[in-house]
Design an enzyme around this catalytic site. Sequence first.
Site: not given
Length: 239
Positions: A139-140, A170
């Site tokens: 993910c991030h 996002e």
Amino acid sequence: MAPPKRALIAVTSAHAPLYPDGKETGLFITEALHPFEVFRKAGFEVDLASETGSYSPDWLSMTDDWLKPEERKVYEDKNSEFRRKLDNLHKPTDLNPADYGIFFASAGHASLIDYPEANGLQSFASALWEDGGIVSAVCHGGAIFTGVVDGHGVPIIKGRKVTGFTTKGEEEEGVLDTIKSWNRPTIEASAADLGAHYVSPPGPWDSFTQTDGRLVTGANPASATATAEAAVEAFNKLQ
């Protein structure tokens, strides 16, 4: 010689308002819990570390939609192995990368804040990479790659295929403007800046991973288990 059968899961130290009513982002719980369970099941010793030795939970990750009853039981049990290690986080500077075979960057939007400047975690991952280990992120968590480099100072993701949370995701969450206010790029933009080949999942929330040699990445919270499993598979090929 194969790298040690020990994994380090990196955790974000950051937290910041992101959700309605000022609710905060932090560590997305299952993005650490799921890999922890995968690695332990595969016979790895597992440690957790954050840049400062602290963490805050992500509000969204604590909701019933994202934390199932059996997962909540593990997280809320302060005597569970996972929770004990989460409550007693290492700092990366206290650990020796040579003792580990897998580095896994867990996430939460807060990773975008501290990972790009988390020199301790980045140095740990860089050293593990140079030692022939597996570097992975979900993910991030890919925000860590700004400072994860090879022995020549080249970003390890340059020229490699990676995935991570989509910019479309996002936008769907309505948080893109907040990310911009943090003066941080999206994962897609960061990958492009570092010369990587970003591969998008079929949809922002579909489980999706990419393995490029010793580099393993996953797209979103739903990919945490699959990403850890792919990291184990890549590790086993080193034997």
